[in-house]
Enzyme design. Structure first.
Site, PDB file in Angstrom:
ATOM      1  N   GLU A  46      -3.011  -9.169  31.346  1.00  0.00           N
ATOM      2  CA  GLU A  46      -2.038 -10.228  30.963  1.00  0.00           C
ATOM      3  C   GLU A  46      -2.087 -10.588  29.484  1.00  0.00           C
ATOM      4  O   GLU A  46      -1.137 -10.526  28.829  1.00  0.00           O
ATOM      5  CB  GLU A  46      -2.062 -11.626  31.796  1.00  0.00           C
ATOM      6  CG  GLU A  46      -1.168 -12.312  31.592  1.00  0.00           C
ATOM      7  CD  GLU A  46      -1.147 -13.602  32.447  1.00  0.00           C
ATOM      8  OE1 GLU A  46      -0.935 -13.396  33.804  1.00  0.00           O
ATOM      9  OE2 GLU A  46      -1.394 -14.764  31.847  1.00  0.00           O
ATOM     10  N   SER A  75      -5.860 -16.072  33.444  1.00  0.00           N
ATOM     11  CA  SER A  75      -5.909 -14.915  34.223  1.00  0.00           C
ATOM     12  C   SER A  75      -5.886 -13.714  33.308  1.00  0.00           C
ATOM     13  O   SER A  75      -4.931 -13.513  32.597  1.00  0.00           O
ATOM     14  CB  SER A  75      -4.648 -15.091  35.060  1.00  0.00           C
ATOM     15  OG  SER A  75      -4.604 -15.934  35.915  1.00  0.00           O
ATOM     16  N   ARG A  97       5.794 -13.367  34.162  1.00  0.00           N
ATOM     17  CA  ARG A  97       4.884 -13.241  33.097  1.00  0.00           C
ATOM     18  C   ARG A  97       5.291 -12.457  31.899  1.00  0.00           C
ATOM     19  O   ARG A  97       4.396 -11.601  31.209  1.00  0.00           O
ATOM     20  CB  ARG A  97       3.550 -12.731  33.364  1.00  0.00           C
ATOM     21  CG  ARG A  97       2.824 -13.650  34.519  1.00  0.00           C
ATOM     22  CD  ARG A  97       2.289 -15.079  34.078  1.00  0.00           C
ATOM     23  NE  ARG A  97       1.739 -15.904  35.108  1.00  0.00           N
ATOM     24  CZ  ARG A  97       2.303 -16.552  36.191  1.00  0.00           C
ATOM     25  NH1 ARG A  97       3.760 -16.999  35.949  1.00  0.00           N
ATOM     26  NH2 ARG A  97       1.402 -17.273  36.960  1.00  0.00           N
TER      27      ARG A  97
HETATM   28  P1  FAD Z   1      -1.315 -17.045  21.733  1.00  0.00           P
HETATM   29  O1  FAD Z   1      -2.432 -16.750  22.228  1.00  0.00           O
HETATM   30  O2  FAD Z   1      -1.387 -17.583  20.182  1.00  0.00           O
HETATM   31  O3  FAD Z   1      -0.112 -15.792  21.358  1.00  0.00           O
HETATM   32  C1  FAD Z   1       0.041 -15.230  22.513  1.00  0.00           C
HETATM   33  C2  FAD Z   1       1.240 -14.187  22.379  1.00  0.00           C
HETATM   34  O4  FAD Z   1       2.416 -14.938  21.632  1.00  0.00           O
HETATM   35  C3  FAD Z   1       0.833 -13.407  21.035  1.00  0.00           C
HETATM   36  O5  FAD Z   1       1.481 -12.235  21.120  1.00  0.00           O
HETATM   37  C4  FAD Z   1       1.574 -14.075  19.762  1.00  0.00           C
HETATM   38  O6  FAD Z   1       1.807 -13.182  18.589  1.00  0.00           O
HETATM   39  C5  FAD Z   1       2.677 -14.509  20.431  1.00  0.00           C
HETATM   40  N1  FAD Z   1       3.259 -15.903  19.863  1.00  0.00           N
HETATM   41  C6  FAD Z   1       2.628 -16.941  19.920  1.00  0.00           C
HETATM   42  N2  FAD Z   1       3.301 -18.009  19.225  1.00  0.00           N
HETATM   43  C7  FAD Z   1       4.626 -17.301  18.986  1.00  0.00           C
HETATM   44  C8  FAD Z   1       5.422 -17.903  18.283  1.00  0.00           C
HETATM   45  N3  FAD Z   1       5.991 -19.023  17.660  1.00  0.00           N
HETATM   46  N4  FAD Z   1       7.068 -16.923  18.210  1.00  0.00           N
HETATM   47  C9  FAD Z   1       6.589 -15.547  18.616  1.00  0.00           C
HETATM   48  N5  FAD Z   1       5.618 -15.249  19.084  1.00  0.00           N
HETATM   49  C10 FAD Z   1       4.537 -15.919  19.268  1.00  0.00           C
HETATM   50  N6  FAD Z   1      -0.460 -18.736  31.205  1.00  0.00           N
HETATM   51  C11 FAD Z   1       0.362 -18.976  32.288  1.00  0.00           C
HETATM   52  O7  FAD Z   1       1.425 -18.360  32.028  1.00  0.00           O
HETATM   53  N7  FAD Z   1       0.114 -19.682  33.471  1.00  0.00           N
HETATM   54  C12 FAD Z   1      -1.136 -20.458  33.511  1.00  0.00           C
HETATM   55  O8  FAD Z   1      -1.175 -21.338  34.299  1.00  0.00           O
HETATM   56  C13 FAD Z   1      -2.014 -20.421  32.320  1.00  0.00           C
HETATM   57  N8  FAD Z   1      -3.120 -20.734  32.482  1.00  0.00           N
HETATM   58  C14 FAD Z   1      -4.158 -20.393  31.713  1.00  0.00           C
HETATM   59  C15 FAD Z   1      -5.477 -21.269  31.649  1.00  0.00           C
HETATM   60  C16 FAD Z   1      -6.495 -20.919  30.634  1.00  0.00           C
HETATM   61  C17 FAD Z   1      -7.817 -21.943  30.878  1.00  0.00           C
HETATM   62  C18 FAD Z   1      -6.277 -20.113  29.521  1.00  0.00           C
HETATM   63  C19 FAD Z   1      -7.144 -19.957  28.388  1.00  0.00           C
HETATM   64  C20 FAD Z   1      -5.174 -19.432  29.481  1.00  0.00           C
HETATM   65  C21 FAD Z   1      -4.019 -19.722  30.527  1.00  0.00           C
HETATM   66  N9  FAD Z   1      -2.731 -19.095  30.191  1.00  0.00           N
HETATM   67  C22 FAD Z   1      -1.720 -19.260  31.214  1.00  0.00           C
HETATM   68  C23 FAD Z   1      -2.355 -18.104  29.455  1.00  0.00           C
HETATM   69  C24 FAD Z   1      -1.869 -18.857  27.974  1.00  0.00           C
HETATM   70  O9  FAD Z   1      -2.309 -19.956  27.923  1.00  0.00           O
HETATM   71  C25 FAD Z   1      -0.334 -19.056  27.691  1.00  0.00           C
HETATM   72  O10 FAD Z   1       0.175 -17.513  27.660  1.00  0.00           O
HETATM   73  C26 FAD Z   1       0.075 -19.576  26.675  1.00  0.00           C
HETATM   74  O11 FAD Z   1       1.554 -19.632  26.397  1.00  0.00           O
HETATM   75  C27 FAD Z   1      -0.510 -18.956  25.252  1.00  0.00           C
HETATM   76  O12 FAD Z   1      -0.210 -19.622  24.048  1.00  0.00           O
HETATM   77  P2  FAD Z   1      -0.698 -19.620  22.803  1.00  0.00           P
HETATM   78  O13 FAD Z   1      -0.068 -20.614  21.703  1.00  0.00           O
HETATM   79  O14 FAD Z   1      -2.148 -19.814  22.936  1.00  0.00           O
HETATM   80  O15 FAD Z   1      -0.321 -18.249  22.402  1.00  0.00           O
HETATM   81  P1  NAP Z   2      -3.852 -19.781  43.817  1.00  0.00           P
HETATM   82  O1  NAP Z   2      -3.346 -21.241  44.119  1.00  0.00           O
HETATM   83  O2  NAP Z   2      -5.366 -19.846  44.413  1.00  0.00           O
HETATM   84  O3  NAP Z   2      -3.191 -18.633  44.331  1.00  0.00           O
HETATM   85  C1  NAP Z   2      -3.626 -17.409  44.203  1.00  0.00           C
HETATM   86  C2  NAP Z   2      -2.440 -16.630  43.744  1.00  0.00           C
HETATM   87  O4  NAP Z   2      -1.646 -16.505  44.962  1.00  0.00           O
HETATM   88  C3  NAP Z   2      -1.795 -16.868  42.662  1.00  0.00           C
HETATM   89  O5  NAP Z   2      -1.806 -15.780  41.797  1.00  0.00           O
HETATM   90  C4  NAP Z   2      -0.284 -17.404  43.118  1.00  0.00           C
HETATM   91  O6  NAP Z   2       0.551 -16.532  42.225  1.00  0.00           O
HETATM   92  C5  NAP Z   2      -0.397 -16.538  44.410  1.00  0.00           C
HETATM   93  N1  NAP Z   2       0.363 -18.025  45.397  1.00  0.00           N
HETATM   94  C6  NAP Z   2      -0.476 -19.058  46.091  1.00  0.00           C
HETATM   95  N2  NAP Z   2       0.587 -19.614  46.615  1.00  0.00           N
HETATM   96  C7  NAP Z   2       1.507 -19.103  46.625  1.00  0.00           C
HETATM   97  C8  NAP Z   2       3.057 -19.530  47.200  1.00  0.00           C
HETATM   98  N3  NAP Z   2       3.217 -20.495  47.790  1.00  0.00           N
HETATM   99  N4  NAP Z   2       3.892 -18.815  46.975  1.00  0.00           N
HETATM  100  C9  NAP Z   2       3.687 -17.511  46.010  1.00  0.00           C
HETATM  101  N5  NAP Z   2       2.469 -17.167  45.577  1.00  0.00           N
HETATM  102  C10 NAP Z   2       1.650 -17.884  45.749  1.00  0.00           C
HETATM  103  O7  NAP Z   2      -4.144 -19.565  42.166  1.00  0.00           O
HETATM  104  P2  NAP Z   2      -5.001 -20.259  41.113  1.00  0.00           P
HETATM  105  O8  NAP Z   2      -5.788 -19.078  40.522  1.00  0.00           O
HETATM  106  O9  NAP Z   2      -5.618 -21.735  41.534  1.00  0.00           O
HETATM  107  O10 NAP Z   2      -3.815 -20.489  39.935  1.00  0.00           O
HETATM  108  C11 NAP Z   2      -2.915 -21.685  40.330  1.00  0.00           C
HETATM  109  C12 NAP Z   2      -1.729 -21.410  39.632  1.00  0.00           C
HETATM  110  O11 NAP Z   2      -1.906 -21.489  38.089  1.00  0.00           O
HETATM  111  C13 NAP Z   2      -1.106 -19.914  39.848  1.00  0.00           C
HETATM  112  O12 NAP Z   2       0.551 -20.233  39.817  1.00  0.00           O
HETATM  113  C14 NAP Z   2      -1.542 -19.188  38.705  1.00  0.00           C
HETATM  114  O13 NAP Z   2      -0.490 -18.360  38.194  1.00  0.00           O
HETATM  115  C15 NAP Z   2      -1.555 -20.174  37.540  1.00  0.00           C
HETATM  116  N6  NAP Z   2      -2.697 -19.802  36.499  1.00  0.00           N
HETATM  117  C16 NAP Z   2      -2.158 -18.801  35.562  1.00  0.00           C
HETATM  118  C17 NAP Z   2      -3.109 -18.432  34.469  1.00  0.00           C
HETATM  119  C18 NAP Z   2      -2.658 -17.515  33.782  1.00  0.00           C
HETATM  120  O14 NAP Z   2      -3.643 -17.428  32.669  1.00  0.00           O
HETATM  121  N7  NAP Z   2      -1.759 -16.636  33.879  1.00  0.00           N
HETATM  122  C19 NAP Z   2      -4.339 -18.837  34.534  1.00  0.00           C
HETATM  123  C20 NAP Z   2      -4.843 -20.011  35.602  1.00  0.00           C
HETATM  124  C21 NAP Z   2      -3.700 -20.580  36.584  1.00  0.00           C
HETATM  125  P3  NAP Z   2       1.326 -16.790  40.905  1.00  0.00           P
HETATM  126  O15 NAP Z   2      -0.001 -16.645  40.086  1.00  0.00           O
HETATM  127  O16 NAP Z   2       2.318 -15.833  40.861  1.00  0.00           O
HETATM  128  O17 NAP Z   2       1.465 -18.096  41.102  1.00  0.00           O
END
Ligand code: FAD
Ligand code: NAP
Length: 350
Positions: free
Chosen positions: A345, A250, A174
């Site tokens: 995050e 998250s 991340r």
């Molecule tokens: P923004 O929120 O607009 O920007 C995020 C950052 O990136 C800011 O610092 C911004 O300045 C910068 N940025 C944006 N565009 C550019 C560009 N073109 N060049 C340089 N910098 C830039 N994240 C995960 O990793 N895994 C997930 O599973 C996940 N699930 C999510 C679920 C939900 C319901 C929500 C709301 C969020 C989730 N996220 C997740 C977080 C988010 O969606 C991601 O981080 C996504 O990549 C952000 O994209 P954005 O375009 O909305 O970025």
């Molecule tokens: P989940 O499947 O209930 O799992 C809970 C946590 O355990 C997760 O954070 C995941 O880590 C870890 N995990 C589960 N199984 C694993 C495996 N086999 N090996 C390694 N790590 C394991 O999680 P959830 O909330 O439903 O989310 C599902 C996936 O979507 C996850 O990968 C999560 O990161 C991603 N997600 C991310 C965001 C975001 O905003 N970043 C939001 C929603 C969902 P990891 O998180 O490292 O995968």
């Protein structure tokens, strides 16, 4: 609307623009100046203008990983660059370049329709392609870094367009060069991916995903389409839709601890959820927060989602101050209970 001369190009900047519909928390935030970037040629002009006027510039994608203040000073530049093209193709793989303003989920879905596989685990992540390298988005055992071959950028320090290799991007959990090593220096204009032309590379390590895939596929062999559908189904069942309930996914990263720290915690908390990672362990931050009693709790107009404690939500009318205050209370209680400091995050801005 104000016209500002940046280099040789006129920039059309709007003033006092509401960002409420442009951030997934739905915070009532107002940009002092706002511009939509539809062509890369606007970038040198925009950066020259900001440097001359000494104004901060927020690059905005879908606003799904941001915690915005009520007033956003300087310029907000929303990236709307569009286009997807196939760069090259071999027998096994295809290389595709996607412009930064494309929707991430729509891109994953479109690639799947073309028979270009490998991003299914990342389906339904909100936001743009351009933001995807910033925190090296990840879900269900796949991270962006596993599929990226190049990131095209405008380097604001060198005032030039260039491209970075995956190792130059310094991707980690991340995190990346763009998020914490050199934030603000690079504006991402496009991302290149290498994808598979056959379906032998499915990543099915996560138990819930395996089970859902098996249910969807029934007696058939699991395909990338089944995997995509399973990810969408799981996410829709567990995560709040930002259109209905503001959130940024998250709110905290899963903390990484040493093997010794994990063993000590496991002795006291036998049901602790953790996964081996490198030499240590990754703790499930959602489990730590839930164990401290936060699940479903309300605090003023914000709160902790009742189906996943890792997600903080805006029940309506909440703001950055409330979310930040709630996040600090959660961090403190997790630290007091487990001796582990959670790291947010999303990015607070400014
Ligand atoms: P923004 O929120 O607009 O920007 C995020 C950052 O990136 C800011 O610092 C911004 O300045 C910068 N940025 C944006 N565009 C550019 C560009 N073109 N060049 C340089 N910098 C830039 N994240 C995960 O990793 N895994 C997930 O599973 C996940 N699930 C999510 C679920 C939900 C319901 C929500 C709301 C969020 C989730 N996220 C997740 C977080 C988010 O969606 C991601 O981080 C996504 O990549 C952000 O994209 P954005 O375009 O909305 O970025
Ligand atoms: P989940 O499947 O209930 O799992 C809970 C946590 O355990 C997760 O954070 C995941 O880590 C870890 N995990 C589960 N199984 C694993 C495996 N086999 N090996 C390694 N790590 C394991 O999680 P959830 O909330 O439903 O989310 C599902 C996936 O979507 C996850 O990968 C999560 O990161 C991603 N997600 C991310 C965001 C975001 O905003 N970043 C939001 C929603 C969902 P990891 O998180 O490292 O995968």
């Amino acid at each position: 609307m104000v016209g500002a001369a940046g280099g040789s190009l006129m920039l059309e900047l709007q003033t006092q623009v509401s960002l409420q519909a442009l951030n997934s928390f739905g915070f009532n935030s107002v940009a002092e100046r706002y511009i939509e970037l539809t062509q890369p040629a606007q970038l040198p002009a925009l950066i020259d203008y900001c440097q001359e006027q000494v104004l901060p510039c927020l690059i905005l994608g879908g606003g799904s990983n941001l915690v915005l203040s009520a007033r956003v000073p300087g310029v907000v530049a929303r990236v709307r660059l569009r286009g997807i093209e196939v760069v090259s193709r071999s027998q096994q793989t295809v290389r595709v370049r996607v412009a930064a303003g494309e929707s991430w989920h729509e891109t994953v879905s479109w690639l799947l329709d073309q028979g270009f596989y490998g991003l299914e685990n990342l389906a339904l992540i909100p936001g743009t392609v351009g933001a995807s390298p910033v925190q090296n988005i990840g879900a269900y055992g796949v991270e962006l870094k596993d599929r990226v071959t190049a990131v095209h950028v405008y380097d604001t320090l060198q005032s030039q367009f260039t491209q970075l290799t995956p190792s130059e991007c310094q991707f980690s959990y991340r995190d990346s060069l763009f998020k914490s090593v050199d934030p603000g220096r690079y504006i991402i204009t496009a991302v290149e991916f290498e994808l598979f032309l056959n379906s032998d590379h499915l990543v099915l390590n996560y138990q819930a995903l395996q089970e859902t895939c098996a249910t969807i596929a029934g007696s058939q062999v699991v395909t990338p389409r089944h995997l995509f559908d399973a990810v969408c189904q799981l996410r829709r069942s567990k995560l709040p839709d930002p259109v209905r309930l503001g959130n940024a996914g998250s709110f905290f990263k899963n903390p990484h601890v040493s093997a010794a720290k994990f063993q000590a915690l496991k002795q006291t908390f036998s049901n602790l959820v953790a996964y081996p990672e490198g030499e240590g362990y990754k703790l499930a931050a959602g489990w730590l927060i839930e164990a401290c009693g936060w699940k479903g709790k309300h605090f003023e107009q914000v709160g902790v989602y009742d189906r996943q404690s890792l997600v903080l939500v805006n029940h309506g009318g909440g703001d950055r101050i409330q979310i930040e205050s709630l996040a600090v209370q959660i961090q403190d209680s997790v630290y007091n209970a487990f001796g582990v400091r959670l790291e947010p995050e999303p990015r607070y801005y400014p």
